[in-house]
Design an enzyme around this catalytic site. Structure first.
Site, PDB file in Angstrom:
ATOM      1  N   ASP A  38       0.812  -1.160  -0.034  1.00  0.00           N
ATOM      2  CA  ASP A  38       0.089  -0.019   0.216  1.00  0.00           C
ATOM      3  C   ASP A  38       0.812   1.098  -0.066  1.00  0.00           C
ATOM      4  O   ASP A  38       2.137   1.232   0.421  1.00  0.00           O
ATOM      5  CB  ASP A  38      -0.901   0.080   1.188  1.00  0.00           C
ATOM      6  CG  ASP A  38      -0.366   0.056   2.550  1.00  0.00           C
ATOM      7  OD1 ASP A  38       0.688  -0.891   2.538  1.00  0.00           O
ATOM      8  OD2 ASP A  38      -0.930   0.579   3.366  1.00  0.00           O
TER       9      ASP A  38
ATOM     10  N   GLU B  88       0.074  -0.900   5.950  1.00  0.00           N
ATOM     11  CA  GLU B  88       1.009  -0.399   6.791  1.00  0.00           C
ATOM     12  C   GLU B  88       1.021   1.152   6.758  1.00  0.00           C
ATOM     13  O   GLU B  88       1.039   1.915   7.742  1.00  0.00           O
ATOM     14  CB  GLU B  88       2.381  -0.768   6.225  1.00  0.00           C
ATOM     15  CG  GLU B  88       3.637  -0.351   6.947  1.00  0.00           C
ATOM     16  CD  GLU B  88       4.111   1.028   7.084  1.00  0.00           C
ATOM     17  OE1 GLU B  88       5.085   1.571   7.964  1.00  0.00           O
ATOM     18  OE2 GLU B  88       3.885   1.846   6.024  1.00  0.00           O
TER      19      GLU B  88
END
Length: 376
Positions: free
Chosen positions: A68, A133
Site C-alpha cells: 500500500d 502499513e
C-alpha cells in the site's frame, strides 16, 4: 529492462492506496508459487496480507514489506503521472518507488535468485507483505502476528525494506525504532459568555499552565541507543467559532516517541499526574501503536547486514534508531532480530517520489547476500 525494474514498474502502475492492494499480492504470489514457495493469503477485515515461505524448520529469515502507498496529493503537481512509472536522469518516479514497492520488488527478485541457486537451502526464507502499513495498521502485520501466535509460526530474523538510506544505498540501517504512544486529551470546562468569565470555566486557560509543564518536562535521558523521549502536541481544538463564547471543552492530540529508557505505563502515569496537579478536569484516550525495539549489538542479523553494506556498497553504515515507526514493531516482540535496510528516503510521501535506478538495481544483491550469509 532488469527483473527488479520490470516488477517495480508493474507494481507502481497498480493504484494501491492504503488499504487497497490493487492486485499486487496475487501477482507476487503467482511468481513465488512457480518456484515452490508455500503461499498463504491472509485476509483480516478489509486488508489483504501474504505469507510466502520456502524451506522447512529453522532458522526462519523473513523479509517484510508493504504494497500500500499513501495518497498522491494533487496529481497535477507531479511532473509525471504518479501511477505511471517514469525514468528521468537516472531516477524512477512514481508513488511507492521508495516507500516501498521498489524494496518489495527487490525482495521478490532476491528470493527468486536464492531459491533457484539453493533449492535445498537450510532453514526457511519467508516474505511477509501487507496492504495496511500506511493506514491504521490494525488488520495488517499486527493481525498476522496474532495469527502466527495461534499457529506457532516463528520468525528468528527479519529484514524490513523500509527506505532507510540518507544519501545513497547502504549508508544507514535501522537497528531499532522508538515506541509511539498517542493520546486524545479532553479537557472539560464550562461554556459561557466572554463578558462574564466568573460564570464560566475556560478549558484553554486551565490547560495552558499544565501544557507548559508537559512541554518542558524531561521524560528521560535516553541511552546509548536512543535519544531522549520526546513529547509533542499535534492538534488543539476548542471553541464554537464565535468570539464571544468561552468554550466548554477542549480536545488535544498528544504523542510520545519514547526510548527503552521509559515505558508507556510510566509516561501515561506522569502525564496524568501533571494534569491533576494543575487542577485540570480531563480524560485521556490512550493508544499505544508500538513499543520501542532494538537489535542487540553483536546479533547475527545485525552483523550480517553491516557486513553486506560494507562489502557490496563500500560503506560502513550508520546504525540508527531514529525515524518514525514501521511494521517491525510487531515482529520484534515475537523474539525476532529486526533490521531495516532500503533505498534513500528523501522523497517518501512527497510529490514526485523517486528512487535511484542504480540503487534499485543493486538492492536485490544486498537482500540475496543476506540470505546467503544467514542460511548457507
Amino acid at each position: 529492462m532488469s527483473p527488479v525494474l520490470e516488477l517495480t514498474h508493474d507494481l507502481i502502475r497498480r493504484r494501491s492506496v492504503t488499504p487497497e492492494d490493487a492486485g499486487c499480492l496475487p501477482l507476487i504470489a503467482e511468481r513465488l508459487a512457480a518456484l515452490g514457495f508455500h503461499i498463504e493469503p491472509l485476509r483480516f477485515g478489509d486488508v489483504d496480507n501474504l505469507w510466502a515461505t520456502h524451506g522447512s524448520d529453522g532458522p526462519v529469515l523473513a523479509f517484510l514489506g508493504h504494497t500500500d502507498v499513501v495518497p498522491t496529493g494533487p496529481e497535477h503537481s507531479w511532473r509525471s503521472p504518479p501511477f505511471e512509472p517514469t525514468e528521468r536522469d537516472g531516477m524512477l518516479y512514481g508513488r511507492g518507488t521508495a516507500d516501498m514497492k521498489g524494496s518489495v520488488a527487490a525482495m521478490v527478485v532476491a528470493l527468486e535468485r536464492f531459491v533457484t541457486a539453493h533449492p535445498d537451502h537450510p532453514g526457511t526464507v519467508g516474505l511477509l507483505l501487507t496492504s495496511d502499513e500506511e493506514g491504521v495498521a490494525l488488520h495488517g502485520v499486527r493481525a498476522v502476528v496474532d495469527h502466527f501466535a495461534k499457529t506457532g509460526q516463528r520468525i528468528d530474523a527479519c529484514v524490513v525494506g523500509e527506505p532507510s538510506a540518507k544519501a545513497k544505498l547502504g549508508d544507514l540501517i535501522r537497528v531499532g525504532r522508538r515506541g509511539s504512544l498517542s493520546g486524545t486529551l479532553t479537557v472539560r470546562g464550562v461554556q459561557g459568555h466572554v463578558a462574564y468569565p466568573e460564570k464560566a470555566r475556560n478549558p484553554i486557560h486551565v490547560l495552558a499552565p499544565a501544557l507548559a509543564t508537559l512541554v518542558v518536562e524531561r521524560w528521560d535521558e535516553g541511552n546509548a541507543d536512543f535519544p531522549p523521549t520526546s513529547f509533542q502536541v499535534s492538534n488543539i481544538h476548542a471553541g464554537t467559532g464565535a468570539n464571544n463564547v468561552i468554550p466548554g471543552e477542549l480536545v488535544a492530540l498528544i504523542n510520545f516517541r519514547f526510548s527503552t529508557a521509559s515505558t508507556a505505563e510510566a509516561l501515561r502515569e506522569r502525564t496524568e499526574t501533571i494534569l491533576r496537579a494543575h487542577g485540570v478536569d480531563f480524560s485521556i484516550d490512550w493508544h499505544l501503536s508500538g513499543h520501542p525495539f532494538l537489535a542487540t549489538p553483536g546479533g547475527r542479523l545485525r552483523e550480517v547486514v553491516v557486513g553486506v553494506c560494507r562489502d557490496l556498497c563500500g560503506i560502513d553504515p550508520e546504525q540508527s534508531t531514529g525515524g518514525g515507526t514501521s511494521d517491525g514493531r510487531f515482529i520484534a516482540p515475537m523474539g525476532a532480530e529486526v533490521i531495516e535496510l532500503g533505498p534513500v528516503n528523501a522523497t517518501i510521501h512527497k510529490v514526485d517520489e523517486c528512487v535511484s535506478v542504480a540503487d534499485l538495481e543493486r538492492l536485490p544483491d544486498l537482500y540475496e547476500a543476506i540470505c546467503e550469509r544467514m542460511l548457507r
